[in-house]
Design an enzyme around this catalytic site. Structure first.
Site, PDB file in Angstrom:
ATOM      1  N   GLY A 246      36.256  34.671  43.029  1.00 15.21           N
ATOM      2  CA  GLY A 246      35.233  35.639  43.424  1.00 15.21           C
ATOM      3  C   GLY A 246      34.590  36.237  42.193  1.00 15.21           C
ATOM      4  O   GLY A 246      35.064  36.044  41.064  1.00 15.21           O
TER       5      GLY A 246
ATOM      6  N   ILE B 222      33.117  39.302  39.649  1.00 13.54           N
ATOM      7  CA  ILE B 222      33.798  40.414  38.977  1.00 13.54           C
ATOM      8  C   ILE B 222      33.930  41.580  39.976  1.00 13.54           C
ATOM      9  O   ILE B 222      32.941  41.957  40.611  1.00 13.54           O
ATOM     10  CB  ILE B 222      32.976  40.896  37.755  1.00 13.54           C
ATOM     11  CG1 ILE B 222      32.611  39.731  36.847  1.00 13.54           C
ATOM     12  CG2 ILE B 222      33.713  41.983  36.983  1.00 13.54           C
ATOM     13  CD1 ILE B 222      31.449  40.039  35.899  1.00 13.54           C
ATOM     14  N   GLY B 223      35.138  42.084  40.110  1.00  9.99           N
ATOM     15  CA  GLY B 223      35.338  43.232  40.999  1.00  9.99           C
ATOM     16  C   GLY B 223      35.431  42.877  42.475  1.00  9.99           C
ATOM     17  O   GLY B 223      35.386  43.760  43.333  1.00  9.99           O
ATOM     18  N   ALA B 224      35.583  41.582  42.786  1.00  7.58           N
ATOM     19  CA  ALA B 224      35.664  41.184  44.206  1.00  7.58           C
ATOM     20  C   ALA B 224      37.004  41.558  44.822  1.00  7.58           C
ATOM     21  O   ALA B 224      37.129  41.654  46.050  1.00  7.58           O
ATOM     22  CB  ALA B 224      35.426  39.682  44.343  1.00  7.58           C
TER      23      ALA B 224
ATOM     24  N   LYS C 180      40.061  39.916  43.684  1.00  6.29           N
ATOM     25  CA  LYS C 180      40.903  38.702  43.644  1.00  6.29           C
ATOM     26  C   LYS C 180      42.355  39.024  43.308  1.00  6.29           C
ATOM     27  O   LYS C 180      43.273  38.578  43.981  1.00  6.29           O
ATOM     28  CB  LYS C 180      40.419  37.731  42.538  1.00  6.29           C
ATOM     29  CG  LYS C 180      38.996  37.324  42.632  1.00  6.29           C
ATOM     30  CD  LYS C 180      38.596  36.512  41.423  1.00  6.29           C
ATOM     31  CE  LYS C 180      38.354  37.332  40.179  1.00  6.29           C
ATOM     32  NZ  LYS C 180      37.171  38.174  40.221  1.00  6.29           N
ATOM     33  N   THR C 181      42.518  39.802  42.229  1.00  5.32           N
ATOM     34  CA  THR C 181      43.866  40.024  41.712  1.00  5.32           C
ATOM     35  C   THR C 181      44.725  40.786  42.717  1.00  5.32           C
ATOM     36  O   THR C 181      45.868  40.409  42.982  1.00  5.32           O
ATOM     37  CB  THR C 181      43.792  40.790  40.372  1.00  5.32           C
ATOM     38  OG1 THR C 181      42.862  40.104  39.543  1.00  5.32           O
ATOM     39  CG2 THR C 181      45.134  40.843  39.692  1.00  5.32           C
TER      40      THR C 181
ATOM     41  N   GLU D  11      45.058  35.649  35.725  1.00  2.32           N
ATOM     42  CA  GLU D  11      44.295  35.515  34.490  1.00  2.32           C
ATOM     43  C   GLU D  11      44.619  36.688  33.564  1.00  2.32           C
ATOM     44  O   GLU D  11      44.698  37.821  34.015  1.00  2.32           O
ATOM     45  CB  GLU D  11      42.829  35.574  34.869  1.00  2.32           C
ATOM     46  CG  GLU D  11      41.921  35.622  33.701  1.00  2.32           C
ATOM     47  CD  GLU D  11      40.513  35.601  34.185  1.00  2.32           C
ATOM     48  OE1 GLU D  11      39.852  34.598  33.944  1.00  2.32           O
ATOM     49  OE2 GLU D  11      40.084  36.578  34.808  1.00  2.32           O
TER      50      GLU D  11
ATOM     51  N   TYR E 159      30.584  42.490  25.857  1.00  7.04           N
ATOM     52  CA  TYR E 159      29.788  43.410  26.660  1.00  7.04           C
ATOM     53  C   TYR E 159      28.894  44.296  25.793  1.00  7.04           C
ATOM     54  O   TYR E 159      27.835  44.724  26.232  1.00  7.04           O
ATOM     55  CB  TYR E 159      30.680  44.260  27.575  1.00  7.04           C
ATOM     56  CG  TYR E 159      31.114  43.497  28.810  1.00  7.04           C
ATOM     57  CD1 TYR E 159      30.177  42.935  29.666  1.00  7.04           C
ATOM     58  CD2 TYR E 159      32.453  43.322  29.123  1.00  7.04           C
ATOM     59  CE1 TYR E 159      30.562  42.224  30.792  1.00  7.04           C
ATOM     60  CE2 TYR E 159      32.852  42.612  30.257  1.00  7.04           C
ATOM     61  CZ  TYR E 159      31.891  42.066  31.075  1.00  7.04           C
ATOM     62  OH  TYR E 159      32.272  41.358  32.192  1.00  7.04           O
TER      63      TYR E 159
ATOM     64  N   ASP F 136      44.688  33.599  40.720  1.00  6.00           N
ATOM     65  CA  ASP F 136      43.475  34.412  40.908  1.00  6.00           C
ATOM     66  C   ASP F 136      42.297  33.877  40.092  1.00  6.00           C
ATOM     67  O   ASP F 136      41.330  34.596  39.856  1.00  6.00           O
ATOM     68  CB  ASP F 136      43.739  35.908  40.632  1.00  6.00           C
ATOM     69  CG  ASP F 136      43.807  36.250  39.153  1.00  6.00           C
ATOM     70  OD1 ASP F 136      43.968  35.333  38.315  1.00  6.00           O
ATOM     71  OD2 ASP F 136      43.682  37.454  38.832  1.00  6.00           O
TER      72      ASP F 136
HETATM   73  N1  LIG Z   1      34.217  33.115  31.211  1.00  6.02           N
HETATM   74  C1  LIG Z   1      33.902  34.407  31.194  1.00  6.02           C
HETATM   75  N2  LIG Z   1      32.807  34.805  30.539  1.00  6.02           N
HETATM   76  C2  LIG Z   1      32.484  36.110  30.489  1.00  6.02           C
HETATM   77  N3  LIG Z   1      33.210  37.085  31.037  1.00  6.02           N
HETATM   78  C3  LIG Z   1      34.313  36.731  31.691  1.00  6.02           C
HETATM   79  C4  LIG Z   1      34.707  35.383  31.813  1.00  6.02           C
HETATM   80  N4  LIG Z   1      35.838  35.347  32.537  1.00  6.02           N
HETATM   81  C5  LIG Z   1      36.146  36.599  32.846  1.00  6.02           C
HETATM   82  N5  LIG Z   1      35.232  37.454  32.331  1.00  6.02           N
HETATM   83  C6  LIG Z   1      35.271  38.910  32.410  1.00  6.02           C
HETATM   84  O1  LIG Z   1      36.630  39.328  32.377  1.00  6.02           O
HETATM   85  C7  LIG Z   1      36.812  40.482  33.209  1.00  6.02           C
HETATM   86  C8  LIG Z   1      37.847  40.174  34.259  1.00  6.02           C
HETATM   87  O2  LIG Z   1      37.267  39.233  35.113  1.00  6.02           O
HETATM   88  P1  LIG Z   1      37.749  38.877  36.551  1.00  6.02           P
HETATM   89  O3  LIG Z   1      36.575  38.637  37.416  1.00  6.02           O
HETATM   90  O4  LIG Z   1      38.694  37.762  36.457  1.00  6.02           O
HETATM   91  O5  LIG Z   1      38.659  40.022  36.984  1.00  6.02           O
HETATM   92  P2  LIG Z   1      38.379  41.215  37.865  1.00  6.02           P
HETATM   93  O6  LIG Z   1      36.956  41.635  37.770  1.00  6.02           O
HETATM   94  O7  LIG Z   1      39.455  42.194  37.519  1.00  6.02           O
HETATM   95  O8  LIG Z   1      38.604  40.581  39.276  1.00  6.02           O
HETATM   96  P3  LIG Z   1      38.988  41.221  40.613  1.00  6.02           P
HETATM   97  O9  LIG Z   1      38.499  42.629  40.669  1.00  6.02           O
HETATM   98  O10 LIG Z   1      38.294  40.340  41.605  1.00  6.02           O
HETATM   99  O11 LIG Z   1      40.467  41.110  40.667  1.00  6.02           O
HETATM  100  C9  LIG Z   1      35.433  40.794  33.790  1.00  6.02           C
HETATM  101  O12 LIG Z   1      34.813  41.754  32.964  1.00  6.02           O
HETATM  102  C10 LIG Z   1      34.724  39.453  33.708  1.00  6.02           C
HETATM  103  O13 LIG Z   1      33.349  39.561  33.631  1.00  6.02           O
END
Ligand SMILES: Nc1ncnc2c1ncn2[C@@H]1O[C@H](COP(=O)(O)OP(=O)(O)OP(=O)(O)O)[C@@H](O)[C@H]1O
Length: 216
Positions: A16, A18-20, A22-23, A40, A52, A91
């Protein structure tokens, strides 16, 4: 622990934007089913906060480092024998790296990145099923702001939309395993009524390619 003999799907990926969420979902499912969990480890990536604040400068090292870290992790955790004997919930999927690199890298950087990606792609195990949690960008942005990782506050909705598009472009190409797109815009997997629907979907058989399911 549950008995996995009746499980059709043994390597399950939750993907999903970012922020969906998943974890959180992967952790809960793995705990409830006694499954092995692969998460991850983005927190250890020193390039992420730098990316960023200066995307153009740091996108390439960020993408290469994510690719290397994910490949290493999946290779050591997903040995074929283990996959047969265990239920595994992850995830992320290796393609996530490619999906992000497509939008974060310039064209010439992406061509170079792709050469590395193609070399390792064939070495990674395919999931039995991938669930993609699909949420509206307004909800994603809200989730990102609420969890308050300082380096993520600058993420714009346009970036989230481009990530969604990159995932959906990829799904059009998937022919060799099932991808279940969960319309979860109104779903909260903390609520039993929604979580129960997801658990009900886990052990179903799906055709290769995309299937869409609405969580209500
Ligand atoms: N290949 C990539 N290139 C750029 N940014 C990445 C990449 N993979 C992960 N990120 C960044 O790493 C961070 C964690 O990403 P990820 O979507 O896995 O986790 P998350 O947002 O905590 O997921 P969720 O809330 O769904 O559990 C986010 O800021 C995401 O944009």
């Amino acid at each position: 622990m549950c008995n996995f003999n009746g499980m059709l799907n043994r390597y399950i990926v939750i993907e999903g934007n970012i922020g969906a969420g998943k974890t959180t979902l992967a952790e809960k499912v793995a705990k409830d089913l006694g499954a092995r969990l692969i998460l991850e480890s983005f927190k250890e990536n020193p390039f992420l906060p730098k990316f960023y604040s200066d995307p153009q400068r740091y996108a390439f090292p960020l993408e290469l480092s994510f690719l290397a870290a994910r490949y290493k992790q999946l290779k050591s955790e997903l040995k074929q024998g283990d996959l047969f004997n265990n239920l595994t919930i992850a995830d992320y999927y290796l393609m996530k790296s490619f999906i992000f690199a497509k939008i974060t890298l310039s064209d010439d950087e992406f061509q170079l990145y792709r050469q590395f990606f193609d070399m390792i792609r064939s070495l990674s195990a395919k999931p039995d099923v991938m669930f993609y949690i699909h949420r509206d960008v307004n909800i994603l942005k809200n989730n990102i702001m609420q969890r308050g990782r300082s380096y993520e506050v600058s993420i714009e909705k346009a970036y989230l939309s481009s990530v969604t598009k990159s995932y959906f472009d990829y799904f059009k190409e998937v022919k060799d395993f099932p991808v279940v797109i969960l319309d979860a815009s109104y779903a909260d997997f903390h609520q039993y009524i929604h979580y129960k629907q997801f658990i009900g979907l886990i052990n179903k058989s799906y055709p290769p390619g995309v299937t869409r399911v609405k969580i209500v």
